[in-house]
Scaffold this motif. Sequence first.
Motif, mmCIF file in Angstrom:
data_model
loop_
_atom_site.group_PDB
_atom_site.id
_atom_site.type_symbol
_atom_site.label_atom_id
_atom_site.label_comp_id
_atom_site.label_asym_id
_atom_site.label_seq_id
_atom_site.Cartn_x
_atom_site.Cartn_y
_atom_site.Cartn_z
ATOM 1 N N GLN A 143 16.523 39.780 57.119
ATOM 2 C CA GLN A 143 16.714 39.927 55.558
ATOM 3 C C GLN A 143 15.245 40.249 55.121
ATOM 4 N N GLU A 172 15.379 43.164 52.277
ATOM 5 C CA GLU A 172 13.994 43.591 52.175
ATOM 6 C C GLU A 172 13.956 44.585 53.529
ATOM 7 N N ASP A 192 17.961 35.494 47.506
ATOM 8 C CA ASP A 192 18.518 36.740 46.890
ATOM 9 C C ASP A 192 19.304 37.542 47.949
ATOM 10 N N GLU A 193 19.788 38.316 47.032
ATOM 11 C CA GLU A 193 20.846 39.292 48.008
ATOM 12 C C GLU A 193 20.254 40.593 48.541
ATOM 13 N N LEU A 194 19.048 40.765 48.111
ATOM 14 C CA LEU A 194 18.269 41.911 48.392
ATOM 15 C C LEU A 194 17.945 41.944 50.025
ATOM 16 N N LYS A 199 7.123 38.490 47.702
ATOM 17 C CA LYS A 199 7.204 38.030 46.304
ATOM 18 C C LYS A 199 5.980 36.870 46.124
#
Length: 130
Positions: free
Chosen positions: A64, A12, A8-10, A84
């Motif tokens: 990330q 964190e 994902d592009e998030l 997640k």
Amino acid sequence: MADINRDDELIEVAFPPRFNYGERVIARSVIRNDGTYNGKDIGEVLVNKGDIGYVTSINTFLQQFYIYAVDFVDTGHRVGMRAKELCTLDHLPEDVLARLGVDAQTLHALGRPQQPTGHTDPSSLPENAP
């Protein structure tokens, strides 16, 4: 060498960690050994969905993601997991607890040490008992 999958592009790590040290969490999915857990075969199950553990450290991966080291006391495994893959048991929102009703008390007790058995209530002892 295989490409690392950034699923994902998030980013964190631009935000505070979702979980805290010592927080009681539950696994949302089965976690298998990807080859980084010594003493177990690749593909062997380390954590089952519903296993309860405690966050023992928080690190980062690829600048990330947060990786939470979770100690699953019942199995003795300490496994690095992504947010997640986990759900808190200690800091559920009030609306969730309200929907759980009486089951919220059961949830509160999950993964916690049992009260010692054989405890005698002092009020039940005769007056001359030591």
